[in-house]
Design an enzyme around this catalytic site. Structure first.
Site, PDB file in Angstrom:
ATOM      1  N   LYS A  23      -1.285  -9.478   2.817  1.00 48.62           N
ATOM      2  CA  LYS A  23      -0.565  -9.379   4.061  1.00 48.62           C
ATOM      3  C   LYS A  23      -1.343  -8.968   4.675  1.00 48.62           C
ATOM      4  CE  LYS A  23       2.963  -6.266   3.990  1.00 48.62           C
ATOM      5  NZ  LYS A  23       2.699  -4.896   5.066  1.00 48.62           N
ATOM      6  N   GLU A  54      -2.200  -5.733   8.380  1.00 48.55           N
ATOM      7  CA  GLU A  54      -1.036  -5.013   9.662  1.00 48.55           C
ATOM      8  C   GLU A  54      -2.128  -5.222  10.806  1.00 48.55           C
ATOM      9  OE1 GLU A  54      -0.278  -1.163   9.117  1.00 48.55           O
ATOM     10  OE2 GLU A  54       0.580  -1.455   6.864  1.00 48.55           O
ATOM     11  N   ASP A  71       0.525  -0.884  -0.116  1.00 46.73           N
ATOM     12  CA  ASP A  71       0.251   0.326  -0.195  1.00 46.73           C
ATOM     13  C   ASP A  71       0.605   1.107  -0.139  1.00 46.73           C
ATOM     14  OD1 ASP A  71       0.835   0.292   2.502  1.00 46.73           O
ATOM     15  OD2 ASP A  71      -1.103  -0.464   3.681  1.00 46.73           O
ATOM     16  N   SER A  72       2.597   0.526   0.375  1.00 50.70           N
ATOM     17  CA  SER A  72       2.722   1.799  -0.079  1.00 50.70           C
ATOM     18  C   SER A  72       2.851   2.833  -1.273  1.00 50.70           C
ATOM     19  CB  SER A  72       4.430   1.876   0.222  1.00 50.70           C
ATOM     20  OG  SER A  72       4.891   0.656  -0.415  1.00 50.70           O
ATOM     21  N   ASP A  92      -1.139  -5.907  -0.217  1.00 49.42           N
ATOM     22  CA  ASP A  92      -1.350  -5.374   0.957  1.00 49.42           C
ATOM     23  C   ASP A  92      -2.771  -5.713   1.202  1.00 49.42           C
ATOM     24  OD1 ASP A  92       0.245  -5.184   3.032  1.00 49.42           O
ATOM     25  OD2 ASP A  92       0.745  -2.933   1.899  1.00 49.42           O
ATOM     26  N   GLU A 111       8.872  -4.491  10.871  1.00 48.04           N
ATOM     27  CA  GLU A 111       9.405  -3.838  10.528  1.00 48.04           C
ATOM     28  C   GLU A 111       9.589  -2.787  11.753  1.00 48.04           C
ATOM     29  OE1 GLU A 111       7.899   0.812   7.749  1.00 48.04           O
ATOM     30  OE2 GLU A 111       6.793  -1.751   8.413  1.00 48.04           O
TER      31      GLU A 111
END
Length: 288
Positions: free
Chosen positions: A119, A121, A51-52, A90, A187
């Site tokens: 993925k 979070e 999503d970056s 993501d 991270e």
């Protein structure tokens, strides 16, 4: 250590064998077809449609601006360009916080767009979602430590520096493994904590700002290529001075256009005079 050959797209089971064989795993973010084509011909193991991408490609200040439509579009482009790579996408901000049904629909869109895994979070509050997805046959990668979707509450800072924080992250990692995740990303955590978690878990631990003692590493593509000048976190290494290289190419193109040296005759299409029959003028047609 014997190196496992990559003759076809990797699977979660093969990644765990990499860990068991102490073979390090490389992962890069990727968001578009052009870079995916290059990555597909590289030795990189995994591609993360992060999503970056809404920051690196669209200029948003953080990842909370991503939605499932954006992620699906980027995932499809990467899947077209890198059919031989294992692709993780993501789950965007809040997509896994609106109940199991909504999370399944979002995951379904990403898988149908070409992702091989998703993925997610964090873990607190969506354990049931993760469990349901893994039991539905969708490979899930967890993400602990600094979770960028929580920027408004956590900020961008190292996590797990105190004993209590470290113990919490360690327990969360164990819980993600128990819920069926095949891997987790750690991270911005202290390297010793990351080492302990990697040794504690049977599943793969990928680090970003988590030191060298994990099972693999991930970097944002544009960071790794040195294309970003405004920010360089401690853990980022530029493997290319991409900004200067590309800027120089832009300027060379501009100068060639300005000077008239581009395009040359070899770069232009010419008329074949021998096969060209001149059409009659209107006056000649009337005379005839």
């Amino acid at each position: 250590m014997s190196v496992i050959s990559k003759k076809q797209k990797l699977t979660p089971d093969q990644l765990i064998k990499y860990k068991q064989n102490q073979q390090k795993i490389s992962m890069l973010t990727c968001y578009d077809y052009s870079f995916a084509c290059i990555a597909n011909q590289s030795d990189v193991d995994l591609l993360l449609v992060g999503d970056s991408g809404v920051m690196t490609l669209l200029g948003h200040p953080d990842t909370t601006h991503a939605n499932v439509e954006m992620m699906s579009m980027m995932t499809k482009a990467v899947a077209f360009g890198a059919p031989d790579k294992f692709i993780i996408a993501d789950m965007p901000f809040l997509s896994h916080r609106q109940g199991i049904s909504h999370a399944v629909q979002c995951a379904d869109k990403l898988i149908k767009a070409g992702a091989n895994a998703i993925k997610i979070e964090g873990i607190d509050g969506h354990q049931e979602v993760i469990s349901h997805l893994t039991q539905s046959g969708i490979p899930v990668m967890g993400h602990l430590g600094l979770t960028p979707q929580s920027v408004h509450s956590l900020g961008y800072k190292v996590q797990g520096k105190t004993f209590d924080q470290a113990q919490k992250i360690k327990q969360q990692a164990l819980d993600l493994q128990h819920l069926g995740c095949f891997s987790i990303v750690l991270e911005c955590v202290p390297d010793q904590l990351a080492k302990e978690i990697a040794e504690l878990l049977d599943i793969v631990v990928i680090g970003i700002g988590a030191g060298a003692f994990v099972d693999g590493q991930v970097l944002v593509l544009q960071d790794m290529l040195g294309m970003t000048q405004h920010m360089k976190p401690k853990f980022v290494r530029h493997f290319l001075d991409g900004f200067s290289c590309i800027q120089a190419a832009f300027n060379q193109y501009h100068q060639a256009v300005q000077s008239g040296t581009y395009p040359t005759n070899q770069e232009s299409y010419t008329l074949d005079i021998s096969n060209h029959k001149q059409s009659k003028t209107p006056k000649e047609v009337v005379s005839a």
